[in-house]
Design a protein around this motif. Structure first.
Motif, mmCIF file in Angstrom:
data_model
loop_
_atom_site.group_PDB
_atom_site.id
_atom_site.type_symbol
_atom_site.label_atom_id
_atom_site.label_comp_id
_atom_site.label_asym_id
_atom_site.label_seq_id
_atom_site.Cartn_x
_atom_site.Cartn_y
_atom_site.Cartn_z
ATOM 1 N N LEU A 114 39.988 1.713 55.922
ATOM 2 C CA LEU A 114 40.763 1.282 54.590
ATOM 3 C C LEU A 114 41.485 0.108 54.651
ATOM 4 O O LEU A 114 41.299 -0.366 53.533
ATOM 5 C CB LEU A 114 41.364 2.672 54.162
ATOM 6 N N ALA A 115 42.069 -0.425 55.595
ATOM 7 C CA ALA A 115 42.718 -1.582 55.430
ATOM 8 C C ALA A 115 42.055 -2.772 55.802
ATOM 9 O O ALA A 115 42.430 -3.956 56.070
ATOM 10 C CB ALA A 115 43.806 -1.430 56.699
ATOM 11 N N ARG A 126 41.034 -7.983 65.564
ATOM 12 C CA ARG A 126 41.358 -7.184 64.428
ATOM 13 C C ARG A 126 42.438 -8.103 63.738
ATOM 14 O O ARG A 126 42.679 -9.533 63.962
ATOM 15 C CB ARG A 126 42.548 -6.237 64.786
ATOM 16 N N MET A 127 42.652 -7.747 62.399
ATOM 17 C CA MET A 127 43.230 -8.559 61.507
ATOM 18 C C MET A 127 45.013 -8.970 62.091
ATOM 19 O O MET A 127 45.195 -8.115 62.935
ATOM 20 C CB MET A 127 43.385 -8.080 59.985
ATOM 21 N N PRO A 128 45.538 -9.807 61.417
ATOM 22 C CA PRO A 128 46.882 -10.030 62.173
ATOM 23 C C PRO A 128 47.796 -8.726 61.914
ATOM 24 O O PRO A 128 47.664 -7.974 61.223
ATOM 25 C CB PRO A 128 47.313 -11.490 61.174
ATOM 26 N N PRO A 129 48.873 -8.849 62.851
ATOM 27 C CA PRO A 129 49.805 -7.651 62.835
ATOM 28 C C PRO A 129 50.379 -7.470 61.507
ATOM 29 O O PRO A 129 50.716 -8.313 60.746
ATOM 30 C CB PRO A 129 50.822 -8.072 63.747
ATOM 31 N N ILE A 144 49.362 -1.981 57.655
ATOM 32 C CA ILE A 144 50.361 -1.290 57.041
ATOM 33 C C ILE A 144 50.194 -1.921 55.731
ATOM 34 O O ILE A 144 50.291 -1.161 54.719
ATOM 35 C CB ILE A 144 51.519 -1.848 57.484
ATOM 36 N N LYS A 145 50.142 -2.939 55.328
ATOM 37 C CA LYS A 145 49.862 -3.503 53.928
ATOM 38 C C LYS A 145 48.658 -3.159 53.273
ATOM 39 O O LYS A 145 48.588 -3.013 51.946
ATOM 40 C CB LYS A 145 50.336 -5.149 54.086
ATOM 41 N N GLY A 146 47.589 -3.215 54.172
ATOM 42 C CA GLY A 146 46.262 -2.992 53.482
ATOM 43 C C GLY A 146 46.029 -1.642 52.919
ATOM 44 O O GLY A 146 45.128 -1.368 52.113
ATOM 45 N N LEU A 147 46.920 -0.900 53.212
ATOM 46 C CA LEU A 147 46.776 0.647 52.823
ATOM 47 C C LEU A 147 47.471 0.784 51.602
ATOM 48 O O LEU A 147 47.498 1.925 50.856
ATOM 49 C CB LEU A 147 47.535 1.503 54.084
ATOM 50 N N ARG A 148 48.393 -0.233 50.953
ATOM 51 C CA ARG A 148 49.119 -0.001 49.859
ATOM 52 C C ARG A 148 48.266 0.434 48.646
ATOM 53 O O ARG A 148 48.605 0.922 47.877
ATOM 54 C CB ARG A 148 49.983 -1.367 49.588
ATOM 55 N N ARG A 149 47.106 -0.270 48.503
ATOM 56 C CA ARG A 149 46.202 -0.205 47.287
ATOM 57 C C ARG A 149 45.399 1.182 47.274
ATOM 58 O O ARG A 149 45.593 1.745 46.510
ATOM 59 C CB ARG A 149 45.495 -1.306 46.975
#
Length: 327
Positions: free
Chosen positions: A36-37, A59-62, A66-71
């Motif tokens: 989902l992120a 994978r995407m950067p550190p 965390i931030k990708g799950l906000r929406r």
């Protein structure tokens, strides 16, 4: 002390977020957190050096997970960094005293519960701190089978380690969560973002990045010792740093299996099977490379380049098909 359900995970950041979200009433698997992120990616960055060798990322950067799950979850997260360790300790202690749990970014090297031969200077390792007893913090580190204790002084050193990706005492807490079950559209959008990343028209990213790495490997001099070290670095980035190239493919395949129902696209289950086969191809690439480095078979960079080009072609076809299925 706050009760916290610890679960072992394949990767620290996705494991921490899966455990934190579940703690706050949104039961979610690590694979779903990763997918989902839109965390799956590939990047070959020759201008960023690690011990003199180029950065290769799977994978995407550190902090992207965390931030990708906000929406999808309607999360409101609070991130805090600190200019000095004392302030960072006091804030963490205050949160724990108030019954909160906190995610934290740390350095693997300073965490004493890691075996000595597994410690290295990596400053983006995530874990959850869920309590304190005396001078010990109670820690849920998702790469471990069970929870552990960590002395306050050691945790402070890990949170305030210097160097690349210095954590600066980063802790993050979840303040609100609006959607315990993300809507089907969020699952489909997350898949679409991953497809765009992997098929991006940039030479260093996605399948094009794989092909560029293959060209670089093909140019290595088979007789030069440096060439073996170069390939050894590729294998280390793939299999030892984080969850690795094959491991992330297996994790994303598990996400697609969940997404078949959650995104209301049953055909995604068949895509998961295809990606598992590609993950096996990544593992075979690493195995052949390791055998060549250890002189168990002739060191032929062109053979490794061919294997990598084959994976790039398979992933090109895979992500094109995945984009159609998830639309």
């Amino acid at each position: 002390m706050t009760a916290f359900a610890h679960r072992h995970a394949a990767h620290c950041e996705s494991g921490v977020m899966a455990n934190l979200l579940s703690h706050h009433g949104a039961p979610i698997s690590e694979a779903a957190a990763f997918g989902l992120a839109s965390a799956l990616s590939f990047a070959y960055l020759p201008f960023v050096k690690i011990n003199g060798f180029p950065l290769i990322a799977y994978r995407m950067p550190p902090k992207a997970i965390i931030k990708g799950l906000r929406r999808p979850f309607g999360l409101r997260l609070r991130f805090e960094t600190f200019s000095n360790p004392e302030a960072g300790q006091d804030r963490l202690d205050a949160l724990l005293a108030a019954g909160q749990v906190a995610g934290a970014q740390t350095s693997v090297y300073w965490l004493p519960y890691f075996p000595p031969d597994m410690r290295f200077h990596f400053n983006a390792h995530n874990l959850v701190i869920y309590g304190r007893e005396g001078e010990d913090y109670l820690v849920s580190d998702p790469v471990g089978e069970e929870t552990v204790r960590c002395a306050r002084a050691d945790m402070t050193r890990a949170r305030f380690a210097k160097g690349v990706l210095a954590p600066k005492g980063l802790i993050y807490t979840l303040e609100s969560l609006q959607h315990p079950r993300p809507a089907p559209a969020h699952w489909r959008r997350a898949i679409a973002r991953t497809c765009r990343t992997m098929l991006a028209p940039f030479p260093l990213v996605g399948v094009r990045g794989m092909r560029m790495l293959a060209r670089r490997i093909a140019r290595l001099d088979p007789a030069a010792e440096h060439s073996r070290e170069w390939v050894g670095h590729v294998v280390r980035m793939q299999e030892e740093i984080g969850t690795g190239g094959g491991g992330f493919r297996f994790l994303y395949a598990a996400f697609l299996q969940e997404a078949a129902e959650a995104a209301e696209r049953p055909a995604l289950a068949a895509q998961a099977d295809t990606l598992l086969e590609i993950g096996d191809a990544w593992r075979m690439f690493a195995l052949r490379a390791a055998r060549m480095i250890r002189a168990r078979e002739p060191f032929v960079p062109g053979t490794l380049a061919g294997l990598l080009n084959d994976i790039a072609e398979r992933e090109t076809q895979f992500f094109r098909q995945l984009r159609r299925v998830a639309a």
